[in-house]
Design a protein around this motif. Structure first.
Motif, PDB file in Angstrom:
ATOM      1  N   HIS A 175      -7.559  72.859  57.530  1.00 14.96           N
ATOM      2  CA  HIS A 175      -7.260  72.705  58.954  1.00 14.96           C
ATOM      3  C   HIS A 175      -5.952  73.396  59.345  1.00 14.96           C
ATOM      4  O   HIS A 175      -5.669  73.527  60.540  1.00 14.96           O
ATOM      5  N   ASN A 200     -17.355  78.828  54.453  1.00 15.79           N
ATOM      6  CA  ASN A 200     -18.095  77.633  54.043  1.00 15.79           C
ATOM      7  C   ASN A 200     -17.145  76.493  53.672  1.00 15.79           C
ATOM      8  O   ASN A 200     -17.421  75.317  53.962  1.00 15.79           O
ATOM      9  N   TRP A 201     -16.043  76.837  53.010  1.00 11.89           N
ATOM     10  CA  TRP A 201     -15.027  75.831  52.659  1.00 11.89           C
ATOM     11  C   TRP A 201     -14.504  75.142  53.918  1.00 11.89           C
ATOM     12  O   TRP A 201     -14.358  73.917  53.953  1.00 11.89           O
ATOM     13  N   VAL A 203     -16.088  74.989  56.879  1.00 11.19           N
ATOM     14  CA  VAL A 203     -17.188  74.235  57.483  1.00 11.19           C
ATOM     15  C   VAL A 203     -17.337  72.882  56.798  1.00 11.19           C
ATOM     16  O   VAL A 203     -17.464  71.828  57.451  1.00 11.19           O
ATOM     17  N   GLU A 204     -17.338  72.894  55.479  1.00  8.17           N
ATOM     18  CA  GLU A 204     -17.506  71.658  54.716  1.00  8.17           C
ATOM     19  C   GLU A 204     -16.360  70.679  54.958  1.00  8.17           C
ATOM     20  O   GLU A 204     -16.538  69.456  54.833  1.00  8.17           O
ATOM     21  N   ALA A 205     -15.181  71.228  55.307  1.00 11.05           N
ATOM     22  CA  ALA A 205     -14.026  70.367  55.576  1.00 11.05           C
ATOM     23  C   ALA A 205     -14.012  69.873  57.016  1.00 11.05           C
ATOM     24  O   ALA A 205     -13.117  69.122  57.397  1.00 11.05           O
ATOM     25  N   GLY A 206     -14.963  70.319  57.821  1.00 10.54           N
ATOM     26  CA  GLY A 206     -15.046  69.854  59.195  1.00 10.54           C
ATOM     27  C   GLY A 206     -14.170  70.607  60.176  1.00 10.54           C
ATOM     28  O   GLY A 206     -13.913  70.117  61.281  1.00 10.54           O
ATOM     29  N   VAL A 207     -13.740  71.808  59.817  1.00 12.62           N
ATOM     30  CA  VAL A 207     -12.978  72.629  60.765  1.00 12.62           C
ATOM     31  C   VAL A 207     -13.900  72.999  61.918  1.00 12.62           C
ATOM     32  O   VAL A 207     -15.005  73.526  61.704  1.00 12.62           O
ATOM     33  N   GLU A 208     -13.478  72.749  63.125  1.00  9.97           N
ATOM     34  CA  GLU A 208     -14.356  72.859  64.288  1.00  9.97           C
ATOM     35  C   GLU A 208     -14.828  74.285  64.544  1.00  9.97           C
ATOM     36  O   GLU A 208     -16.007  74.533  64.816  1.00  9.97           O
ATOM     37  N   ASP A 209     -13.922  75.262  64.457  1.00 13.62           N
ATOM     38  CA  ASP A 209     -14.274  76.666  64.739  1.00 13.62           C
ATOM     39  C   ASP A 209     -13.699  77.547  63.639  1.00 13.62           C
ATOM     40  O   ASP A 209     -12.663  78.174  63.820  1.00 13.62           O
TER      41      ASP A 209
END
Length: 500
Positions: A175, A200-201, A203-209
């Protein structure tokens, strides 16, 4: 080889000790100060007569015209029909190219200002993904000039081995990470695979954009935008800036961000000062050209197959790796500019390490081995630490002692195993300090030295077709299976890649 080369090869070669005894004034014409750098070639076998031969060779090779063409922005990369305009990135070169480079630098600075203002959210980590020159240059600069007060933690990932990326991101907060993807074409297989995994790392961590945290450094902005990077976060550079010469362009973005814009500008100005020296200095007082004379003498006249570079400064520990690509990818060629076979050896194998570590590893071969290895020592007058000055004194004493010992040698008729033949050449380059200005000048010196060597050999240092065949075959393994390969390769594929 032509007549001049024949003359150089036939000249008597007195020992270095004899040369010093008979030519006490050699320091005057074999040492040179240029800005924050001092060069000493006096412990080489160059003499006034040999230099005169090389000056004649320089004229015969059309060096002055080739150098003018380089700075004019002419297509000196003849096999690809391109100019080589890395000097324009520093403000020296074709007027239009210099203006375009300055415009792109302003664009890069504006984005850096926005990042520092947290327009992209909080940033504490920079993940720079590239390969070859897109990674080696930024990594060298950041490593050499960073200190404990660096504003961002930076990781440079080049290897397609997933372990490299995994180790880099393990200590990063997704983030608070900015990803810089550096690829001239934005199609480089290793780089794009690493970039996709980094996304992908996030995305998997929930970074919005996650794509909103990517900066693209490329000469193909359209491909970067197709990949998902917004135009406002694409930092272009010109097609005429080659990968291993590209750290001065937007490829240097992570260094400019991590070190600050003032440091990046000082790096450019240090390189520009060396550009001016190389372009304007007389051949007999031209640092990159004189260094090329040394290179050519030992490779072509003396048969040296390697050249060793030792940085007696921890801040410059990555320099030998950087020079490996610069010199061997540029001048490791088998044909001349006109396509005819080269008439002698070209680039030696560049290798090296860091003093004093290397003294306890490879210097045994340098002092008593049976191969000729010209050595280059690089050191800084000012230390890079605040510890007891005894540390830096010991470092420099060892550096200077090694050069003296290689030259002097030592007889021992009683125990031959303890004898040192001596007469082994070395060059020393002293920096006032490892500052952005000095490092810029040093790297530009090596770039121009590489070019000068190429001109003397008649080859094109700006293409690199030798790296393509292996890439083509790698792609065909997936496309064609194992049938098209030799039995050894088929067996390896079957063993390690089940399913072909």
């Amino acid at each position: 080889m032509n007549a001049i080369w024949g003359q150089i090869a036939k000249r008597q070669r007195p020992s270095l000790r004899t040369i010093f005894d008979t030519d006490p004034g050699r320091l005057a014409y074999l040492t040179l100060s240029q800005g924050p750098l001092r060069f000493d070639w006096s412990k080489t076998h160059l003499t006034k007569e040999v230099i005169a031969d090389f000056l004649a060779l320089t004229d015969e090779a059309g060096f002055a015209a080739a150098r003018d063409a380089l700075f004019a922005g002419d297509p000196v990369n003849n096999t690809e029909g391109r100019a080589a305009e890395h000097s324009a990135e520093r403000g020296e070169g074709n007027v239009e190219s210099v203006a375009r480079a300055r415009m792109l630098h302003r664009r890069m600075r504006a984005l850096i200002d926005a990042i520092e203002g947290e327009a992209l959210g909080p940033v504490r980590h920079i993940l720079h993904i590239g390969i070859g020159g897109s990674a080696l240059g930024p990594k060298l600069i950041i490593d050499a000039l960073s200190d404990d007060g660096a504003r961002y933690e930076v990781a440079v990932v080049s290897n397609v081995d997933g372990t490299a990326l995994e180790q880099a991101i393990a200590r990063f907060d997704p983030h608070a990470t900015l990803i810089a993807v550096a690829s001239k074409t934005f199609t480089t297989t290793e780089t794009m695979l690493n970039a996709a995994s980094a996304i992908n790392w996030m995305v998997e961590a929930g970074v919005e954009d996650p794509y909103g945290r990517v900066i693209a450094l490329t000469a193909a902005p359209e491909r970067a935008m197709e990949w998902g990077v917004d135009e406002t976060r694409v930092l272009p550079f010109g097609e005429t800036v080659g990968g291993r010469y590209s750290l001065w362009s937007s490829i240097g973005f992570p260094a400019a961000l991590a070190l600050g814009w003032d440091a990046f500008e000082s790096l450019l100005e240090g390189a520009a000062a060396m550009d001016r020296h190389f372009r304007l200095a007389r051949p007999s007082e031209n640092a990159p050209l004189l260094a090329a004379f040394v290179d050519q003498y030992y490779v072509r006249a003396m048969g040296a197959q390697t050249r060793a570079v030792f940085a007696y400064d921890e801040r410059l520990k990555l320099l030998p790796s950087y020079l490996q690509q610069l010199e061997m990818e540029s001048n490791g060629k088998q044909v001349k500019r006109d396509g005819s076979p080269v008439d002698g050896p070209t680039a030696p194998v560049t290798w090296g390490g860091v003093g004093t570590d290397a003294q306890h590893a490879v210097f045994q071969l340098l002092h008593q081995g049976t191969v000729l290895v010209p050595v280059e020592f690089i050191a800084s007058i000012e230390p890079g630490n605040l510890l007891d000055p005894a540390h830096h004194r010991a470092l420099l004493v060892n550096c200077f002692a090694q050069g003296a010992a290689l030259m002097r040698g030592k007889d021992n008729d009683v125990d031959p195993a303890r004898a040192y033949p001596g007469d082994r050449p070395s060059t020393t380059i002293l920096l006032d300090d490892v500052t952005p200005e000095a490092l810029g000048a040093l790297i530009a010196f090596y770039e121009h030295r590489t070019f000068a060597n190429a001109v003397l050999m008649g080859i094109n240092p700006f293409d690199q077709f030798g790296v393509e065949l292996g890439k083509d075959i790698a792609r065909s393994i997936d496309a064609e299976g194992t049938g098209a390969f030799d039995p050894s390769t088929r067996a390896l594929i079957d063993l390690a890649l089940p399913g072909g």
